[in-house]
Design a protein around this motif. Sequence first.
Motif, PDB file in Angstrom:
ATOM      1  N   ALA A  21      36.405  37.717  22.430  1.00  0.00           N
ATOM      2  CA  ALA A  21      37.607  36.901  23.452  1.00  0.00           C
ATOM      3  C   ALA A  21      37.665  37.553  24.798  1.00  0.00           C
ATOM      4  CB  ALA A  21      38.851  36.941  22.887  1.00  0.00           C
ATOM      5  N   CYS A  22      37.669  38.992  24.689  1.00  0.00           N
ATOM      6  CA  CYS A  22      37.412  39.498  26.174  1.00  0.00           C
ATOM      7  C   CYS A  22      36.129  39.195  26.848  1.00  0.00           C
ATOM      8  CB  CYS A  22      37.418  40.896  26.064  1.00  0.00           C
ATOM      9  SG  CYS A  22      38.637  41.715  25.058  1.00  0.00           S
ATOM     10  N   VAL A  23      35.195  39.024  26.332  1.00  0.00           N
ATOM     11  CA  VAL A  23      33.945  38.407  26.901  1.00  0.00           C
ATOM     12  C   VAL A  23      34.189  37.022  27.553  1.00  0.00           C
ATOM     13  CG1 VAL A  23      31.414  37.968  26.826  1.00  0.00           C
ATOM     14  CG2 VAL A  23      32.396  40.201  25.825  1.00  0.00           C
ATOM     15  N   GLY A  24      34.689  36.244  26.471  1.00  0.00           N
ATOM     16  CA  GLY A  24      34.935  34.866  26.900  1.00  0.00           C
ATOM     17  C   GLY A  24      35.747  34.868  28.216  1.00  0.00           C
ATOM     18  N   LEU A  25      36.690  35.734  28.247  1.00  0.00           N
ATOM     19  CA  LEU A  25      37.593  35.708  29.297  1.00  0.00           C
ATOM     20  C   LEU A  25      37.184  36.714  30.521  1.00  0.00           C
ATOM     21  CD1 LEU A  25      40.782  36.027  27.314  1.00  0.00           C
ATOM     22  CD2 LEU A  25      40.366  33.904  28.552  1.00  0.00           C
ATOM     23  N   ALA A  26      36.032  37.057  30.473  1.00  0.00           N
ATOM     24  CA  ALA A  26      35.290  38.250  31.264  1.00  0.00           C
ATOM     25  C   ALA A  26      36.570  39.015  31.880  1.00  0.00           C
ATOM     26  CB  ALA A  26      34.908  37.592  32.682  1.00  0.00           C
ATOM     27  N   ALA A  27      37.239  39.386  30.766  1.00  0.00           N
ATOM     28  CA  ALA A  27      38.436  40.431  31.107  1.00  0.00           C
ATOM     29  C   ALA A  27      38.072  41.758  30.906  1.00  0.00           C
ATOM     30  CB  ALA A  27      39.649  39.938  30.089  1.00  0.00           C
ATOM     31  N   LEU A  28      37.707  42.308  31.983  1.00  0.00           N
ATOM     32  CA  LEU A  28      37.214  43.739  32.030  1.00  0.00           C
ATOM     33  C   LEU A  28      38.361  44.722  31.749  1.00  0.00           C
ATOM     34  CD1 LEU A  28      34.759  45.751  32.535  1.00  0.00           C
ATOM     35  CD2 LEU A  28      35.063  45.595  34.996  1.00  0.00           C
ATOM     36  N   ASN A  29      39.781  44.526  32.396  1.00  0.00           N
ATOM     37  CA  ASN A  29      40.482  45.714  32.041  1.00  0.00           C
ATOM     38  C   ASN A  29      41.146  45.499  30.580  1.00  0.00           C
ATOM     39  OD1 ASN A  29      41.402  43.046  32.678  1.00  0.00           O
ATOM     40  ND2 ASN A  29      43.008  43.565  33.975  1.00  0.00           N
ATOM     41  N   LEU A  30      40.855  44.442  29.976  1.00  0.00           N
ATOM     42  CA  LEU A  30      41.357  44.477  28.486  1.00  0.00           C
ATOM     43  C   LEU A  30      40.232  45.301  27.755  1.00  0.00           C
ATOM     44  CD1 LEU A  30      43.275  43.323  26.323  1.00  0.00           C
ATOM     45  CD2 LEU A  30      41.700  41.287  26.231  1.00  0.00           C
ATOM     46  N   ILE A  31      38.951  45.007  28.018  1.00  0.00           N
ATOM     47  CA  ILE A  31      37.917  45.920  27.309  1.00  0.00           C
ATOM     48  C   ILE A  31      38.306  47.534  27.440  1.00  0.00           C
ATOM     49  CG2 ILE A  31      35.605  46.439  27.045  1.00  0.00           C
ATOM     50  CD1 ILE A  31      35.122  43.446  28.487  1.00  0.00           C
ATOM     51  N   ARG A  32      38.529  47.655  28.700  1.00  0.00           N
ATOM     52  CA  ARG A  32      38.789  48.798  29.087  1.00  0.00           C
ATOM     53  C   ARG A  32      40.044  49.354  28.334  1.00  0.00           C
ATOM     54  NH1 ARG A  32      38.410  49.760  35.607  1.00  0.00           N
ATOM     55  NH2 ARG A  32      39.419  51.667  34.813  1.00  0.00           N
ATOM     56  N   GLU A  33      41.123  48.623  27.978  1.00  0.00           N
ATOM     57  CA  GLU A  33      42.228  48.901  27.338  1.00  0.00           C
ATOM     58  C   GLU A  33      42.040  49.119  26.028  1.00  0.00           C
ATOM     59  OE1 GLU A  33      45.830  46.056  25.406  1.00  0.00           O
ATOM     60  OE2 GLU A  33      45.568  45.941  27.633  1.00  0.00           O
ATOM     61  N   ILE A  34      41.090  48.276  25.184  1.00  0.00           N
ATOM     62  CA  ILE A  34      40.917  48.464  23.934  1.00  0.00           C
ATOM     63  C   ILE A  34      39.871  49.654  23.838  1.00  0.00           C
ATOM     64  CG2 ILE A  34      39.045  47.522  22.201  1.00  0.00           C
ATOM     65  CD1 ILE A  34      40.005  44.744  23.360  1.00  0.00           C
ATOM     66  N   HIS A  35      39.133  49.854  24.864  1.00  0.00           N
ATOM     67  CA  HIS A  35      38.131  51.190  24.527  1.00  0.00           C
ATOM     68  C   HIS A  35      39.114  52.310  24.539  1.00  0.00           C
ATOM     69  CE1 HIS A  35      34.742  53.448  26.635  1.00  0.00           C
ATOM     70  NE2 HIS A  35      35.167  54.324  25.680  1.00  0.00           N
ATOM     71  N   GLY A  36      40.047  52.369  25.501  1.00  0.00           N
ATOM     72  CA  GLY A  36      41.050  53.451  25.706  1.00  0.00           C
ATOM     73  C   GLY A  36      41.860  53.772  24.351  1.00  0.00           C
TER      74      GLY A  36
END
Length: 426
Positions: free
Chosen positions: A188-203
């Motif tokens: 879903a993050c990729v679908g939304l191109a939501a980079l900050n969300l990917i970083r949040e999940i990573h963190g």
Amino acid sequence: MGSNHQQRLLSYTKLLTSHVNQGRHDQALSLFHHMHASPALALDPFVFPLALKSCAALHRPRLGASVHTHTIKTFLLSNPFVACAIVDMYGKCTSVSLARQMFDEILQRNVVVWNAMISLYTHSNHLSLALELFESMDVSPNASSYNSIIAGLSKLGDGSSQALVFYRRMQGSGVKPNLITLLAILPACVGLAALNLIREIHGYSTRTGIAPHPHLSSGLVEAYGRCGCLVYARYVFEHMRERDVVAWSSMVSAYALHGEAETALKIFEQMELAKVQPDGITFLGVLKACSHAGLADEAQKYFERMCEDYKLEVGSDHYACLVDVLSRAGRLYEAYEVIREMPVKVTAKAWGALLGACRNYGELELAQIAGRILIEIEPHNAANFVLLASIYAGAGRFEEAERVRREMKERGVKAMPGSSWVINQD
């Protein structure tokens, strides 16, 4: 119940569990039959979910139904794990609606039973029913309840933002996301191109200790790469202890996508040295890298290796890439040969690549063939008419250009607002 009897039941149950977990379902069912036929053994609730799981795996609805009947006779239906296994078995062997009927008849439903039904709905793409059921839960949803819905929404083309809403709702309700949640929300993050969300999940995964899981790391590499954040993708990739084919392929694709062809091909070399078997997606990245860099000979070489060295199935996307790289290099007739000899369905992508190149190289004969076929494949795509007409006009053949425009009007195809008859080819 004597201890000797207890021991026998226990060792049988252990063996049954091992059969089911190892996927030896035929052996599991014959052992269950033997246990069931022994008059001395009073079967406990642990045994039935195992047998039902094997019935579901082997698609044995009649056997499943007879196990179900037995649980009714022995009053085991009140056990939520038995109930859950029955719902699941009917959903996988017979129909989701019969599973729902069973679900509705169960009196004591704990969260496990609710999740079984929600999961059946999401797996059979009945998402609206899954959501409806989720909203009507009379027990608190747990991580699995949310995970089913998030995964189902993430897979939908337009479900990414809804998946994110559910992820936030899960966090707000105090249910902690786990590995499965993070794997489900990443697409879903990729679908939304939501980079900050990917970083949040990573963190979050690093703070909670989920991080080193190889599936999650590969998923992060892919997500960062597809959102154009090569630095983070590379960082996660470098810190992986074991890199699977997904991680390697994601790195190749990420560099290819952002025009860094040399690096993409270097990574592919390293992947081979690391003895990781590439798959179709890896080679798609490799071919795209060749295409962006205009490396036609290399593309042909990789294409051959894909078929001959790795015996991989070549899909229409691989062919479209090869056609694209040959077309861009001005080798139009070679590209046309590739299209003519393709054993898979020729896509509009391949013909479109050829047509665009015909315009750039002023190749009228092939343009006519490609343009005609494209108009047949995609009769409602205005761009094909527009491109073919502009090729005719560019060659000074204004009558033919006019004829294509007329045909477009007659077929009722509308050009996109703001698109001119002169098209820029990237």
